[in-house]
Design an enzyme around this catalytic site. Structure first.
Site, PDB file in Angstrom:
ATOM      1  N   TYR A 273      81.795  63.561 -22.879  1.00 23.12           N
ATOM      2  CA  TYR A 273      81.947  63.558 -21.417  1.00 23.12           C
ATOM      3  C   TYR A 273      81.388  62.275 -20.790  1.00 23.12           C
ATOM      4  O   TYR A 273      81.707  61.955 -19.647  1.00 23.12           O
ATOM      5  CB  TYR A 273      81.258  64.778 -20.780  1.00 23.12           C
ATOM      6  CG  TYR A 273      81.930  66.094 -21.112  1.00 23.12           C
ATOM      7  CD1 TYR A 273      83.111  66.143 -21.849  1.00 23.12           C
ATOM      8  CD2 TYR A 273      81.404  67.300 -20.676  1.00 23.12           C
ATOM      9  CE1 TYR A 273      83.728  67.338 -22.163  1.00 23.12           C
ATOM     10  CE2 TYR A 273      82.023  68.508 -20.976  1.00 23.12           C
ATOM     11  CZ  TYR A 273      83.179  68.512 -21.729  1.00 23.12           C
ATOM     12  OH  TYR A 273      83.793  69.705 -22.031  1.00 23.12           O
TER      13      TYR A 273
ATOM     14  N   LYS B 198      81.306  69.083 -36.277  1.00 23.31           N
ATOM     15  CA  LYS B 198      82.587  68.902 -36.973  1.00 23.31           C
ATOM     16  C   LYS B 198      82.373  67.775 -37.980  1.00 23.31           C
ATOM     17  O   LYS B 198      83.099  66.769 -38.011  1.00 23.31           O
ATOM     18  CB  LYS B 198      83.673  68.586 -35.920  1.00 23.31           C
ATOM     19  CG  LYS B 198      85.089  68.629 -36.429  1.00 23.31           C
ATOM     20  CD  LYS B 198      85.586  70.021 -36.789  1.00 23.31           C
ATOM     21  CE  LYS B 198      86.978  69.948 -37.380  1.00 23.31           C
ATOM     22  NZ  LYS B 198      87.397  71.171 -38.061  1.00 23.31           N
TER      23      LYS B 198
ATOM     24  N   ASP C 299      85.198  74.986 -35.553  1.00 22.11           N
ATOM     25  CA  ASP C 299      86.341  75.905 -35.646  1.00 22.11           C
ATOM     26  C   ASP C 299      85.909  77.227 -36.277  1.00 22.11           C
ATOM     27  O   ASP C 299      86.288  78.315 -35.813  1.00 22.11           O
ATOM     28  CB  ASP C 299      87.505  75.260 -36.420  1.00 22.11           C
ATOM     29  CG  ASP C 299      87.063  74.532 -37.681  1.00 22.11           C
ATOM     30  OD1 ASP C 299      85.871  74.184 -37.793  1.00 22.11           O
ATOM     31  OD2 ASP C 299      87.900  74.315 -38.576  1.00 22.11           O
TER      32      ASP C 299
ATOM     33  N   ASP D 156      80.358  73.461 -24.298  1.00 20.05           N
ATOM     34  CA  ASP D 156      81.080  73.888 -23.095  1.00 20.05           C
ATOM     35  C   ASP D 156      81.997  75.058 -23.452  1.00 20.05           C
ATOM     36  O   ASP D 156      82.029  76.102 -22.775  1.00 20.05           O
ATOM     37  CB  ASP D 156      81.900  72.688 -22.579  1.00 20.05           C
ATOM     38  CG  ASP D 156      82.417  72.886 -21.168  1.00 20.05           C
ATOM     39  OD1 ASP D 156      82.148  73.949 -20.584  1.00 20.05           O
ATOM     40  OD2 ASP D 156      83.089  71.979 -20.654  1.00 20.05           O
TER      41      ASP D 156
ATOM     42  N   ASP E  69      81.081  79.520 -23.071  1.00 25.83           N
ATOM     43  CA  ASP E  69      81.942  80.411 -22.286  1.00 25.83           C
ATOM     44  C   ASP E  69      82.467  81.561 -23.149  1.00 25.83           C
ATOM     45  O   ASP E  69      82.518  82.710 -22.701  1.00 25.83           O
ATOM     46  CB  ASP E  69      83.134  79.638 -21.703  1.00 25.83           C
ATOM     47  CG  ASP E  69      82.842  79.150 -20.287  1.00 25.83           C
ATOM     48  OD1 ASP E  69      81.659  79.176 -19.890  1.00 25.83           O
ATOM     49  OD2 ASP E  69      83.782  78.735 -19.591  1.00 25.83           O
TER      50      ASP E  69
END
Ligand code: NAD
Length: 362
Positions: free
Chosen positions: A143, A194, A226, A250, A254
């Site tokens: 970001y 990852k 994943d 992020d 959620d």
């Protein structure tokens, strides 16, 4: 009087002032019980600040926050300010607050309360007993990494670029918050990355592994993002504390939050290097029910409990508040958002009164 703390209150917009009033009553009550002093200062933020001063985060508000021991925020935003220029929107104030206070760690718990288990979209046996804390890095990663932008290539084609980058020190500081958080919980930490594809993730994994020698009481594991997404919905009980970067966090925070099924119940914390933190519900300002005494104040009250546990190191006070929340749910008290058949429907204020009664029993 024992320990005393300066708390900045940012009630914000919509249901913010209603749910904040309940949290302040609860803090005053627990303060009296445990001889903890709270000196509250209210400041403007979001739409309320735009109306009064023309900006979503006035410099004075940031100054008041910096001088306090913790910041309790309710929610900001609403239809009235949604079409202003980006730099004038209430949400810009939120980003300014995070940047201005150097809040690099976001803690999002997702605990299933047995009384609300049917609110989850997953099967009872999958979610029963789930108690996860996602620690997300908040001010680095893709970001913020450079270069970023949309550039025109030599052939005239447009190319969008973002860069996922972490320095060792950025990884170490979020890693420490995560290990310390795990120490206060189930002492198991899963680092999500990852590393099979991304170099930045390999560095992340190496640093988190190196840090673990400083926290021998915490059991560390690693998981690819994943696989973590899959395991969160397949067998969420395997997780205690999760630490991950900005983008993965992020998304996963959620997903983890929604295991609980009820947005009016979810608190969060954002912490910085100085120990100063901002504690706030995950939900927004709910303008559709603002002023109607329908809001669920429990996420705000649980945010106050997080403030006591993670911001002020007052775990007994936090425990008592969380116990009072469980007690009102046990006796069947519900606001509209978590209502089910046979329960007592209460408004925001009446839920606050029920909590105050429950606190005297703890
Ligand atoms: P929202 O979370 O405000 O509301 C979504 C739905 O959930 C609404 O139906 C609302 O009534 C309900 N709800 C939310 N909190 C509740 C509570 N405590 N009790 C009972 N019901 C509750 O999300 P939205 O409608 O997408 O956004 C509304 C405004 O809030 C927007 O301006 C948005 O930008 C802002 N927002 C602010 C924050 C924040 O302050 N951190 C976060 C998200 C959204």
């Amino acid at each position: 009087m024992g320990q005393s703390y300066r708390i900045t209150l940012l009630p914000g917009d919509g249901i913010g002032p209603e749910i904040m009033a309940v949290a302040v009553d609860v803090l005053n009550a627990i303060g009296k019980q445990l001889d903890i002093g709270f000196e509250f200062t209210e400041a403007l933020m979001g739409g309320a600040a735009i109306d009064a001063t023309g900006e979503p985060l006035p410099a004075q508000t940031l100054e008041i926050c910096r001088k306090s021991d913790a910041v309790l925020l309710a929610a900001i935003g609403g239809y009235k300010w949604a079409n202003l220029h980006r730099h004038l929107r209430p949400e810009t104030g939120l980003l300014g607050l995070r940047a201005g206070l150097g809040l690099f760690a976001n803690l999002r718990p997702a605990a299933i309360l047995p009384q609300l288990i049917d609110a989850s979209s997953l099967k009872r046996e999958v979610v029963e007993g789930v108690d996860i804390m996602v620690v997300r890095e908040l001010t680095g990663g893709i970001y913020f990494g450079q270069p970023k932008g949309v550039f025109t290539t030599e052939t005239g084609e447009k190319r969008g670029v973002n860069t996922m980058a972490y320095t060792e020190s950025e990884i170490d500081r979020i890693g420490r918050v995560a290990f310390e958080t795990a120490q206060k919980r189930g002492k198991r930490l899963c680092s999500v990355d990852k590393a099979n594809v991304l170099e930045v993730s390999q560095l992340w994994r190496d640093r988190i592994t190196a840090l673990s020698s400083e926290y021998p009481d915490v059991e560390l594991s690693h998981m690819y993002v994943d696989a973590a997404a899959m395991q969160l919905v397949r067998a969420p009980k395997q997780f205690d504390t999760i630490v991950t970067g900005n983008l993965f966090g992020d998304i996963l925070s959620d997903a983890a939050a929604m295991l609980t099924g009820s947005i009016g119940m979810l608190p969060s914390a954002s912490l910085g290097a100085t120990g100063l933190g901002v504690f706030e519900p995950v939900h927004g300002s709910a303008p559709d029910i603002a002023g109607l005494d329908k809001a669920n104040p429990l996420a705000q009250v649980l945010s106050a409990a997080m403030m006591l546990r993670y911001g002020l190191n007052q775990p007994t006070a936090a425990d008592r508040i969380e116990k009072a929340v469980r007690r009102v749910l046990d006796q069947g008290d519900r606001t509209g958002d978590i209502m089910s058949e046979g329960m007592n429907r209460l408004g925001c204020r009446a839920m606050g009164d029920a909590l105050m009664k429950a606190l005297t029993l703890s």
